[in-house]
Design a protein around this motif. Structure first.
Motif, short mmCIF file in Angstrom:
data_model
loop_
_atom_site.label_atom_id
_atom_site.label_comp_id
_atom_site.label_asym_id
_atom_site.label_seq_id
_atom_site.Cartn_x
_atom_site.Cartn_y
_atom_site.Cartn_z
N ARG A 37 36.76 -1.05 23.97
CA ARG A 37 36.65 0.19 24.74
C ARG A 37 37.62 1.22 24.18
NH1 ARG A 37 39.34 -1.69 30.57
NH2 ARG A 37 41.49 -1.97 29.82
N GLN A 38 37.25 2.47 24.41
CA GLN A 38 38.12 3.56 23.99
C GLN A 38 38.19 4.59 25.09
OE1 GLN A 38 37.08 5.37 20.22
NE2 GLN A 38 39.17 6.15 19.97
N ALA A 39 39.40 4.73 25.63
CA ALA A 39 39.64 5.72 26.67
C ALA A 39 39.94 7.07 26.03
CB ALA A 39 40.82 5.27 27.53
N PRO A 40 39.74 8.15 26.78
CA PRO A 40 40.01 9.48 26.22
C PRO A 40 41.43 9.60 25.70
CG PRO A 40 38.86 9.66 28.31
CD PRO A 40 39.22 8.21 28.14
N GLY A 41 41.56 10.03 24.46
CA GLY A 41 42.87 10.24 23.87
C GLY A 41 43.59 8.99 23.42
N LYS A 42 42.91 7.84 23.49
CA LYS A 42 43.55 6.58 23.11
C LYS A 42 42.78 5.89 21.99
CE LYS A 42 45.70 5.65 27.57
NZ LYS A 42 45.93 4.63 28.64
N GLU A 43 43.43 4.91 21.39
CA GLU A 43 42.79 4.13 20.33
C GLU A 43 41.81 3.13 20.93
OE1 GLU A 43 46.36 4.25 16.97
OE2 GLU A 43 45.70 2.35 17.84
N ARG A 44 40.88 2.69 20.10
CA ARG A 44 39.95 1.68 20.56
C ARG A 44 40.69 0.38 20.85
NH1 ARG A 44 34.27 1.08 17.48
NH2 ARG A 44 34.38 3.30 18.00
N GLU A 45 40.34 -0.27 21.94
CA GLU A 45 41.03 -1.48 22.41
C GLU A 45 40.06 -2.66 22.45
OE1 GLU A 45 43.73 -2.67 26.31
OE2 GLU A 45 41.97 -1.40 26.61
N PHE A 46 40.53 -3.78 21.96
CA PHE A 46 39.78 -5.04 22.01
C PHE A 46 39.84 -5.56 23.44
CE2 PHE A 46 38.00 -8.91 21.22
CZ PHE A 46 38.78 -9.96 20.76
N VAL A 47 38.69 -5.76 24.07
CA VAL A 47 38.66 -6.13 25.48
C VAL A 47 38.36 -7.62 25.67
CG1 VAL A 47 37.48 -5.76 27.69
CG2 VAL A 47 37.95 -3.82 26.18
N ALA A 48 37.30 -8.10 25.04
CA ALA A 48 36.89 -9.49 25.26
C ALA A 48 36.00 -9.94 24.11
CB ALA A 48 36.13 -9.64 26.57
N VAL A 49 35.97 -11.25 23.92
CA VAL A 49 35.11 -11.82 22.88
C VAL A 49 34.64 -13.20 23.31
CG1 VAL A 49 36.97 -12.93 21.58
CG2 VAL A 49 34.92 -12.20 20.37
N ILE A 50 33.48 -13.58 22.83
CA ILE A 50 32.95 -14.91 23.09
C ILE A 50 32.44 -15.50 21.79
CG2 ILE A 50 30.69 -13.98 23.75
CD1 ILE A 50 30.48 -16.35 25.75
N ASN A 51 32.79 -16.76 21.55
CA ASN A 51 32.23 -17.53 20.45
C ASN A 51 31.58 -18.74 21.08
OD1 ASN A 51 31.69 -19.27 18.33
ND2 ASN A 51 33.45 -18.59 17.13
N TRP A 52 30.25 -18.66 21.23
CA TRP A 52 29.55 -19.69 21.98
C TRP A 52 29.54 -21.03 21.26
CZ3 TRP A 52 25.38 -22.08 19.80
CH2 TRP A 52 24.76 -21.42 18.74
N SER A 53 29.65 -21.01 19.92
CA SER A 53 29.56 -22.26 19.17
C SER A 53 30.75 -23.18 19.42
CB SER A 53 29.44 -21.98 17.67
OG SER A 53 30.63 -21.40 17.17
N ILE A 54 31.87 -22.61 19.88
CA ILE A 54 33.05 -23.43 20.17
C ILE A 54 33.51 -23.24 21.60
CG2 ILE A 54 33.85 -23.54 17.78
CD1 ILE A 54 35.85 -21.32 18.48
N ASP A 55 32.65 -22.60 22.42
CA ASP A 55 32.94 -22.41 23.84
C ASP A 55 34.28 -21.71 24.03
OD1 ASP A 55 33.28 -24.50 26.81
OD2 ASP A 55 32.37 -22.52 26.53
N TYR A 56 34.45 -20.61 23.34
CA TYR A 56 35.72 -19.89 23.35
C TYR A 56 35.51 -18.48 23.89
CZ TYR A 56 39.75 -17.33 21.51
OH TYR A 56 40.86 -16.54 21.38
N THR A 57 36.39 -18.09 24.78
CA THR A 57 36.43 -16.70 25.24
C THR A 57 37.88 -16.21 25.25
OG1 THR A 57 36.57 -17.36 27.57
CG2 THR A 57 34.38 -16.88 26.69
#
Length: 124
Positions: A37-57
């Motif tokens: 996500r990127q808020a106004p005036g801010k850098e893009r931020e990593f919010v969440a990720v999923i790797n289903w092959s190893i059941d990782y979030t």
């Protein structure tokens, strides 16, 4: 041609919920899908990720316990369920697919493909 299409953004009041969806087509199938996500005036931020092959979030600390990432493998769709939204969650949310997920502390993610974004606005 690779394509990611986000949907589900909108204007809500603080405390409300939204569910973002991202449908991937073309050659974008990957075990790793995420949201930034990127808020106004801010850098893009990593919010969440999923790797289903190893059941990782993974979730950034500011959304832990409120956001949930999931995916529909059959249809190559990734979701971001956002509950108890706060004004500081206001941003353009981008779907991301593929690329490199590094298991550092905290993890880092460098996607191959990006969606065009969907705007989430949370009013106080």
């Amino acid at each position: 041609q690779e394509q990611l299409v986000e949907s589900g953004g909108g204007l809500v009041q603080a405390g409300a919920s939204l569910r973002l969806s991202c449908a991937a087509s073309g050659r974008t199938f990957s075990s790793v899908m995420g949201w930034f996500r990127q808020a106004p005036g801010k850098e893009r931020e990593f919010v969440a990720v999923i790797n289903w092959s190893i059941d990782y979030t993974y979730y950034v600390d500011s959304v832990k316990g409120r956001f949930t990432i999931s995916r529909d493998n059959a249809n190559n769709i990734v979701y971001l369920q956002m509950n108890s939204l706060k004004p500081e969650d206001t941003a353009v949310y981008y779907c991301a697919v593929g690329g490199r997920l590094r298991f550092k502390l905290p993890p880092t993610y460098e996607p191959d493909y990006w969606g065009k974004g969907t705007l989430v606005t949370v009013s106080s």
